[in-house]
Design a protein around this motif. Structure first.
Motif, mmCIF file in Angstrom:
data_model
loop_
_atom_site.group_PDB
_atom_site.id
_atom_site.type_symbol
_atom_site.label_atom_id
_atom_site.label_comp_id
_atom_site.label_asym_id
_atom_site.label_seq_id
_atom_site.Cartn_x
_atom_site.Cartn_y
_atom_site.Cartn_z
ATOM 1 N N UNK A 135 0.936 -1.235 -0.201
ATOM 2 C CA UNK A 135 -0.004 0.063 0.329
ATOM 3 C C UNK A 135 1.193 1.567 -0.137
ATOM 4 N N UNK A 136 0.476 2.499 -0.886
ATOM 5 C CA UNK A 136 0.873 3.654 -0.485
ATOM 6 C C UNK A 136 0.118 4.676 0.364
ATOM 7 N N UNK A 137 0.773 5.226 0.742
ATOM 8 C CA UNK A 137 -0.463 6.244 1.921
ATOM 9 C C UNK A 137 -0.215 7.878 0.949
ATOM 10 N N UNK A 138 -1.321 8.715 0.362
ATOM 11 C CA UNK A 138 -0.743 9.715 -0.258
ATOM 12 C C UNK A 138 -1.578 10.884 0.528
ATOM 13 N N UNK A 139 -1.271 12.009 0.154
ATOM 14 C CA UNK A 139 -1.710 13.379 1.584
ATOM 15 C C UNK A 139 -1.035 14.388 0.994
ATOM 16 N N UNK A 140 -1.876 15.063 -0.209
ATOM 17 C CA UNK A 140 -1.682 16.977 -0.205
ATOM 18 C C UNK A 140 -0.732 16.722 -1.130
ATOM 19 N N UNK A 141 -1.373 15.087 -2.053
ATOM 20 C CA UNK A 141 -0.123 14.842 -3.745
ATOM 21 C C UNK A 141 1.077 14.459 -3.220
ATOM 22 N N UNK A 142 1.214 14.678 -1.775
ATOM 23 C CA UNK A 142 2.901 13.659 -2.161
ATOM 24 C C UNK A 142 2.493 12.466 -1.224
ATOM 25 N N UNK A 143 3.925 11.200 -1.599
ATOM 26 C CA UNK A 143 3.665 10.537 -0.772
ATOM 27 C C UNK A 143 3.905 10.716 0.325
ATOM 28 N N UNK A 144 3.015 9.943 1.792
ATOM 29 C CA UNK A 144 3.434 9.744 3.246
ATOM 30 C C UNK A 144 4.511 8.735 3.589
ATOM 31 N N UNK A 145 3.733 7.729 3.189
ATOM 32 C CA UNK A 145 4.117 6.151 3.580
ATOM 33 C C UNK A 145 4.216 5.047 2.490
ATOM 34 N N UNK A 146 4.985 4.139 2.455
ATOM 35 C CA UNK A 146 5.075 3.038 1.788
ATOM 36 C C UNK A 146 5.031 1.888 2.521
ATOM 37 N N UNK A 147 4.255 0.382 2.095
ATOM 38 C CA UNK A 147 5.037 -0.890 2.496
ATOM 39 C C UNK A 147 4.148 -1.932 1.848
ATOM 40 N N UNK A 148 4.694 -3.089 2.994
ATOM 41 C CA UNK A 148 3.706 -4.438 3.321
ATOM 42 C C UNK A 148 1.610 -4.012 3.011
ATOM 43 N N UNK A 149 0.624 -3.941 2.800
ATOM 44 C CA UNK A 149 0.183 -3.844 3.640
ATOM 45 C C UNK A 149 -0.302 -4.161 4.844
ATOM 46 N N UNK A 150 -0.097 -5.465 5.205
ATOM 47 C CA UNK A 150 0.115 -6.140 6.466
ATOM 48 C C UNK A 150 0.801 -4.464 7.620
ATOM 49 N N UNK A 151 1.064 -4.021 7.674
ATOM 50 C CA UNK A 151 2.680 -3.385 8.335
ATOM 51 C C UNK A 151 1.784 -2.543 8.415
ATOM 52 N N UNK A 152 0.983 -1.829 7.682
ATOM 53 C CA UNK A 152 0.337 -0.727 6.817
ATOM 54 C C UNK A 152 -1.155 -0.623 8.037
ATOM 55 N N UNK A 153 -1.834 -1.779 7.867
ATOM 56 C CA UNK A 153 -2.460 -1.931 8.353
ATOM 57 C C UNK A 153 -2.873 -2.022 10.255
ATOM 58 N N UNK A 154 -1.464 -3.176 11.058
ATOM 59 C CA UNK A 154 -0.850 -2.779 12.063
ATOM 60 C C UNK A 154 0.052 -1.466 12.706
ATOM 61 N N UNK A 155 0.014 -0.530 12.091
ATOM 62 C CA UNK A 155 0.554 0.365 12.309
ATOM 63 C C UNK A 155 -0.496 1.631 12.833
ATOM 64 N N UNK A 156 0.105 1.853 14.151
ATOM 65 C CA UNK A 156 -0.825 2.231 15.134
ATOM 66 C C UNK A 156 -1.357 4.720 15.076
ATOM 67 N N UNK A 157 -0.203 4.451 14.223
ATOM 68 C CA UNK A 157 0.054 5.880 13.986
ATOM 69 C C UNK A 157 -1.191 6.063 12.629
ATOM 70 N N UNK A 158 -0.782 5.316 11.592
ATOM 71 C CA UNK A 158 -1.818 5.253 10.270
ATOM 72 C C UNK A 158 -2.796 4.334 11.044
#
Lengths: 303, 330, 245
Positions: free
Chosen positions: C209-232
């Motif tokens: 997965x990739x996370x975009x905000x304000x037209x810029x990359x914010x974060x990316x990584x395996x979907x499972x990690x993104x799901x588990x990331x508390x901040x995300x």
């Protein structure tokens, strides 16, 4: 009364043919093309020229068919005129409208279409003369299908109706049975989605002009048979065509067909109530009534 | 010599009257982006009503109220405005080219009406005879034509000044904002349909006023004066001059009317006899070419609109754009 | 970011609806063969713009978009099929005035091999469509429309499908079906690039997965990690779905 009904249907069938192309162009290219009616003149005068040429080359073709004032030469000439008129429409698009499409808004194209109409109409007048013309000098009053004083019907008029309905039927088959027809309807509904489904817009735009121009040519010839040819026939018909397209709902082929008949009937019935001089105003009243009562027409979608 | 000068005065008077109508169109098209396909309807309504209200009595026909000229002139302009309300209410909320069609239609309808409503408009022969303002005081026709020219130019100046103020006012900015992005204007709490209707009506009133001046000048009006070509000429003037620019509108009027008159004279003096019949045809082609070629080659005209771009800091800019983007998606 | 076998590769992309007013400011991302990649982010982040840029529907002012070894920038949207790319728009993704069969026949026009065979294959694959082949698009339910739209994309035998919020407006049940279908598509070796508001559900079937905000990359990584990331989870997956489209 019944005469008005018949006349309205007859004129309506011609208007329907002309309005189909107009509604497609208005919907797909997103502008009101005031030069569309001039394509009827182009078609009629092309057919006149081809008819004369064919009759000169092969006089046997010029013999009138049965009770009609139409000949095989005129039939062939009409087909050729439909092709030439379609190509003329494509050429005008390339010279004027396509350039403006890329750089300017739709209303600029409306502006340009008025200029194009002026040029086309007066070029025709320059080439063919300001006088009116007829396809044949033979008077076909001798035979009447119905000579009841309440309902006069000439064979030609039945021929016109049949040809117009056949042309509409053929278009209907193309639109409902062929993938090319699906593609055209798809572009009319949603050009972006059509594109991502592999449909090239430029070729569909060309097809739209060819269909619109071809049908306009047939309409122009039929109008010329029913009345006469004149360089200002486009000017006289343009408002009726718009009225038919608006009543039917922009983009709807079925709507344009029905709209043509409605405007034809409205005009023929109106002269029962109003002096004949007011006839040119009838399409405007139809447009105004439609915009107040049902702004998107019978089959149109809100946009 | 005096012949040439009086011809020049004649030319300038007509040009000034047309320039007023072109200014009216410039408010509609140049500023508010409203397409008026029937300028002649509003021009003609103003002309006819002026002469009906202010003209002398005619046997067996309605009108001839003999009202004072200013009142008749205002009445004509008001009637043109009223007509614009009727057409505008039906169309200013709809697809923009519907207004083009409806206004084109009203021009056809009005022409058919004045041709046939003999009891009111004199029918095909029109209405002839009108006592022009102050005509009784100036007995020299040449002096009077100078006086009328001065009067028309003064009116032109007044309309020009008024429109220039209107255009630079917040209302003018609103109109241009609606022209550029109606959705954005609406999201700012403006009512685009209403503003467009107002601009359409004001423009029509100005056209009706010009029509009144025109009928006054000729002391005559007939359906001939309401031919559709006048609409196209007035457009050509605006497009050539530069839509959105009032000065351009006036300059365009003189240029195009000059071309029209010069081509007419050239054809009538130079063209062979058998072509004389087609002089009008050639002139119509000229107007068509002026419109199409200008749009293709110099779309912003001789004197382009001076766009007042207000630069805003970055963040607000992106805000506007992303809202436009969301619009696009939905 | 994987450095090999990136099938679709977007680098430093600047794009928007109007020239000079970009919405994306230097976005980079990649999709590998057979992978499901989801792009999430708040409303207005530029997710749809990204997918439309790949499909050739917005103005690209900088950066590159490569599919395999081919540059996609400047390719007309109607030619994407020949690059092995299909795009399913978010709304209005079927022709409502055409029947199901006509929609499929239209989409099959771009197939190099026999369109009839492809249409039959789609009707086999989606019995729900076969039952409604004569029904107009306007007569389908939301879920059926989505299935038809996906079938229209699959009919061209693409190597990658771009999908813009395929579950928008669907019931949870229908959303689940669509996401399962997407999983099945990817298991056949077709890459999927997904934009989703319904982030938690979409991440469940995604590889990365990739996370975009304000037209810029914010974060990316395996979907499972993104799901588990508390901040995300706090910012992007929270209970409140901001302005669902």
């Amino acid at each position: 009364m019944i005469q008005a009904l018949f006349d309205g249907v007859l004129v309506g069938s011609i208007l329907s043919l002309g309005a189909i192309g107009l509604t497609l162009v208005m919907h797909i290219l997103r502008f009101a093309n005031f030069s569309h009616a001039e394509l009827l003149s182009v078609g009629a005068y092309c057919a006149l020229t081809f008819d004369a040429a064919l009759s000169g080359i092969a006089p046997v073709l010029a013999e009138l068919i049965g009770p009609f004032s139409m000949s095989a030469a005129l039939a062939l000439a009409t087909l050729a005129a439909a092709v030439v008129t379609g190509l003329t429409a494509v050429l005008i698009d390339r010279l004027v409208f396509r350039r403006l499409r890329d750089t300017a808004g739709p209303l600029t194209m409306v502006f340009a279409s008025f200029g194009v109409a002026l040029i086309m109409r007066n070029l025709i007048a320059l080439v063919f003369g300001l006088q009116t013309e007829r396809f044949t000098d033979a008077i076909s009053f001798a035979t009447m299908i119905s000579s009841d004083p309440l309902l006069l019907i000439k064979p030609d008029q039945v021929g016109i109706l049949v040809i117009a309905l056949a042309a509409m039927g053929a278009l209907h088959l193309v639109l409902t049975r062929t993938t090319l027809g699906f593609a055209l309807r798809a572009v009319a509904e949603n050009p972006t989605l059509a594109q991502v489904n592999g449909i090239a817009l430029p070729s569909m735009i060309r097809l739209t002009w060819i269909i619109g121009g071809g049908l306009a040519a047939v309409a122009g010839v039929l109008y010329g048979i029913d009345n006469q040819l004149s360089p200002v026939m486009g000017r006289d018909l343009v408002l009726s065509l718009f009225a038919a397209a608006i009543v039917g709902g922009l983009g709807s082929v079925t709507g344009a067909m029905l709209g043509g008949f409605i405007v034809g009937l409205a005009s023929s019935f109106a002269i029962l109530l109003l002096p004949a001089g007011y006839k040119p105003a009838i399409p405007f009243l139809v447009i105004l009534a439609t915009l107040y009562v049902r702004p998107n027409g019978l089959f149109g979608e809100a946009r | 010599m005096i012949g040439l000068i009086s011809y020049l005065v004649f030319f300038l008077t007509i040009s000034a009257i047309l320039a007023i109508a072109v200014l009216g169109l410039n408010l509609q098209w140049g500023n508010a982006g409203i397409f008026n396909g029937g300028v002649v309807a509003f021009f003609g309504t103003g002309a006819y009503l002026m002469i009906i209200l202010g003209g002398p009595e005619r046997a067996g026909e309605l009108g001839g109220f003999g009202l004072p000229w200013p009142i008749a002139l205002a009445g004509g302009a008001a009637a043109a405005g009223l007509l614009a309300v009727v057409v505008g209410l039906a169309t200013t909320r709809l697809r923009h080219d519907y207004l083009a069609i409806a206004t084109f239609g009203i021009a056809v309808a009005i022409e058919a009406f004045v041709r046939n409503a003999t009891y009111l408009s004199g029918g095909a022969k029109g209405i002839r005879g009108f006592e022009r303002p102050l005509e009784a005081l100036v007995d020299n026709p040449f002096l009077y034509s100078l006086l009328y020219l001065a009067l028309t130019v003064a009116f032109l100046a007044i309309v020009y000044a008024g429109l220039s103020r209107l255009v630079s006012s917040p209302y003018g900015r609103l109109l241009r904002a609606i022209r550029e992005d109606e959705t954005a204007a609406r999201s700012l709490g403006k009512n685009p349909a209403r503003a467009r209707l107002e601009a359409f009506v004001i423009g029509a009133v100005i056209m009706g006023f010009a029509g009144g001046l025109y009928a006054t000048f000729y002391a005559f009006i007939s359906p001939q004066d309401l031919a559709p070509i006048l609409t196209f000429q007035i457009w050509a003037m605006l497009i050539v001059g530069g839509a959105g620019n009032n000065l351009g509108a006036v300059v365009g009027t003189f240029v195009v009317w000059g071309c029209w008159v010069a081509s007419g004279n050239a054809l009538s003096s130079l063209a062979p006899q058998e072509l004389q019949l087609y002089a009008g045809t050639l002139q119509y082609i000229l107007i068509g070419l002026i419109i199409v070629v200008t749009l293709l080659v110099r779309p912003r005209g001789l004197l382009p609109e001076r766009l007042q771009v207000t630069k805003r800091p970055g963040p607000q800019n992106t805000g506007v754009v992303s809202s436009a983007g969301e619009q696009y998606q939905s | 970011m994987p450095d090999t076998a990136a099938f679709l590769e977007v680098t430093d992309l600047t794009a928007g609806y109007r020239r000079g007013l970009p919405i994306l400011h230097g976005v980079s991302m990649a999709v590998n063969t057979g992978e499901i990649v989801t792009v999430i982010g708040p409303n207005g982040a530029g997710k749809s713009t990204l997918i439309k840029a790949v499909a050739g529907l917005v103005i690209v002012e900088g950066g590159s978009i490569n599919l395999g070894s081919k540059d996609l920038i400047g390719v007309a949207p109607d030619r994407l099929g020949s690059f092995g790319l299909s795009y399913v728009p978010q709304t209005a993704n079927i022709f409502t005035t055409l029947s199901v069969a006509q929609n499929l026949a239209l989409a099959a026009r771009r197939c190099r091999s026999e369109p009839e065979v492809r249409i039959a294959a789609m009707l086999d694959l989606f019995p729900a469509l076969a039952e409604r082949r004569a029904v107009r698009g306007s007569g389908l339910s939301g879920g059926q429309r989505q299935v038809l739209a996906i079938a229209m994309a699959l009919i061209a035998q693409p190597r990658i499908i771009l999908m813009d919020e395929p579950t928008a407006g669907l019931s949870p049940r229908a959303s689940q079906d669509v996401l399962e279908l997407i999983g099945k598509i990817a298991s056949d070796g077709v890459s999927v690039l997904l934009v989703e508001q319904n982030a938690r559900m979409a991440l469940g079937v995604s590889d990365r997965a990739y996370i975009l905000a304000d037209g810029q990359n914010q974060m990316d990584g395996p979907a499972a990690d993104i799901l588990d990331d508390p901040a995300v989870a706090e910012i992007y997956l929270g209970g409140r779905r901001k302005g669902a489209a």
